[in-house]
Design an enzyme around this catalytic site. Sequence first.
Site, PDB file in Angstrom:
ATOM      1  N   CYS A  10       0.792  -1.234   0.000  1.00 17.10           N
ATOM      2  CA  CYS A  10       0.000   0.000   0.000  1.00 17.10           C
ATOM      3  C   CYS A  10       0.828   1.290   0.000  1.00 17.10           C
ATOM      4  CB  CYS A  10      -0.978   0.061   1.159  1.00 17.10           C
ATOM      5  SG  CYS A  10      -2.096  -1.335   1.249  1.00 17.10           S
ATOM      6  N   ASP A 350      21.600  -9.973  -6.366  1.00 14.18           N
ATOM      7  CA  ASP A 350      20.175  -9.752  -6.130  1.00 14.18           C
ATOM      8  C   ASP A 350      20.001  -9.133  -4.757  1.00 14.18           C
ATOM      9  OD1 ASP A 350      17.514  -9.690  -6.766  1.00 14.18           O
ATOM     10  OD2 ASP A 350      17.327 -11.824  -7.169  1.00 14.18           O
ATOM     11  N   CYS A 387       7.220 -11.204   8.900  1.00 13.05           N
ATOM     12  CA  CYS A 387       7.135  -9.820   9.358  1.00 13.05           C
ATOM     13  C   CYS A 387       5.712  -9.529   9.810  1.00 13.05           C
ATOM     14  CB  CYS A 387       7.527  -8.864   8.231  1.00 13.05           C
ATOM     15  SG  CYS A 387       7.363  -7.124   8.689  1.00 13.05           S
ATOM     16  N   CYS A 444      14.599  -2.160  12.322  1.00 10.47           N
ATOM     17  CA  CYS A 444      14.029  -3.471  12.588  1.00 10.47           C
ATOM     18  C   CYS A 444      14.683  -4.501  11.678  1.00 10.47           C
ATOM     19  CB  CYS A 444      12.517  -3.434  12.353  1.00 10.47           C
ATOM     20  SG  CYS A 444      11.725  -5.026  12.654  1.00 10.47           S
ATOM     21  N   CYS A 447      12.891  -9.856  10.709  1.00  8.03           N
ATOM     22  CA  CYS A 447      12.735 -10.915   9.708  1.00  8.03           C
ATOM     23  C   CYS A 447      14.054 -11.639   9.450  1.00  8.03           C
ATOM     24  CB  CYS A 447      12.167 -10.350   8.408  1.00  8.03           C
ATOM     25  SG  CYS A 447      13.217  -9.124   7.610  1.00  8.03           S
TER      26      CYS A 447
END
Length: 459
Positions: A10, A350, A387, A444, A447
């Site tokens: 979003c 990558d 996450c 953060c 993950c």
Amino acid sequence: MGDTDLHEACGVFGCVATGEWPTQLDVAHTVYLGLVGLQHRGQESAGIVTSLGAEDSKFKTKKGMGLVTHIYTEEDIAKLKGNIGIGHTRYSTQGESEMQNIQPFVVETEHGLIAVAHNGELVNAKSLKKKLLRHGVGLSTGSDSELITQLLTHLPECGEPQGLVNWVGRIKRIMSETLTSYSLVIMHHDKIYALRDPFGNRPLCVGKLYPAAAFSGKKVLADDDIDGWVVSSESCNFNSMGARYYREVLPDSTFEGQMVYTVRQRCGRQLAEEAPVNVDIVSTVPESATPAALAYAEKLGIPYGEVFCKNRYIGRTFIQPNMRQRKLGVAKKFGVLTDNFRGKRVVLIDDSIVRGVTMVPIVKLLRAEGAAEIHIRIASPPIKYPCYMGINIPTFQELIANVVPLEDMPAHFGADSLQYLSVDGLKKAVREGIKNPNGSTGHCVACLTGEYPVKCNDW
């Protein structure tokens, strides 16, 4: 390119005209351009809400499924004329892909209409939902955004003396009840409130809209001589509407002020220090990892070259609904530039590997077209944990780092070697350019490490 399984989920945008109202600024068109520039954050649906900004003003709304450019016509934009407006482009993490979930949400309160656009994912959505239901609040969608909108209708702890609405108090209460992870734009009467969660996990920045004279070079304008203010999930859309970056929306005192492109370059240089390899050509899968690949090549003094050309008219791979179509999507999406690498040793840079589905056919394509060696270098650490902060990441069992041991990954992908950037190396690259006079930094990495900044019983 990444593994295409990570998604920001979003984009939000807001615009308010300065000076006397009714304004000459085309607010609706500005919001439209803002959403077009944020289209990469979500292609499922989009919505725009505008208002003249008076207390008794009605909201004008246009929402639809699909791409922004397919939803709105010139006639639609003309009907959305206003002095203030917000917009949203959606890729769902919570809630079904239906018209009722399209944002911005509009709710009628005793203090008038409010419109809310939200990016992120609430870590304690389940408990908040139970709280609202206990208070007799009905919910019509399964989205976190509706929860936030309904919470805004509740009185803040500090109360509202003389019946005066205290939106700042209401917003602070929301921030105290759910620490992560969101950015919001809220429209009420003549104001737009823009906020990020206290950890600053979701991006949100502010820009100034300048008149055309500011870009012609014929007139020097003062900082306050502007047409309006905009707020956006990213600043990449500012140039298209004549806006200039002002600053980020500040969570507490944290202010980073960095370009994503520059951070990716630093990740590439750090990767070159940690995982060099003796090859003939450095390349990448287009195109988000290109800055890292260029920096990696420069650091090691190895030529950079393209091994793939991208078909820009094929949809993004993450939209494909099943595994077979994902694999077909990779083959359709890239053409192989064989002459650039046949008989050569190639290192492919990558920015992430998530499920690992994309990388397998990519390596096979290069092998089939004559690459002598194929080495893989990833400009981020292995992603091992879900996450809960608004990034759409697969389940624990779907993450390749939890399925294939690191030492077995080269064989799994058909490569000669594979190495990741370390967590410490990522932190170093990200924090190197932070403009933070107060010295308070934090990012953060849950993950990657499983160490979440907050704990929640809803998980």
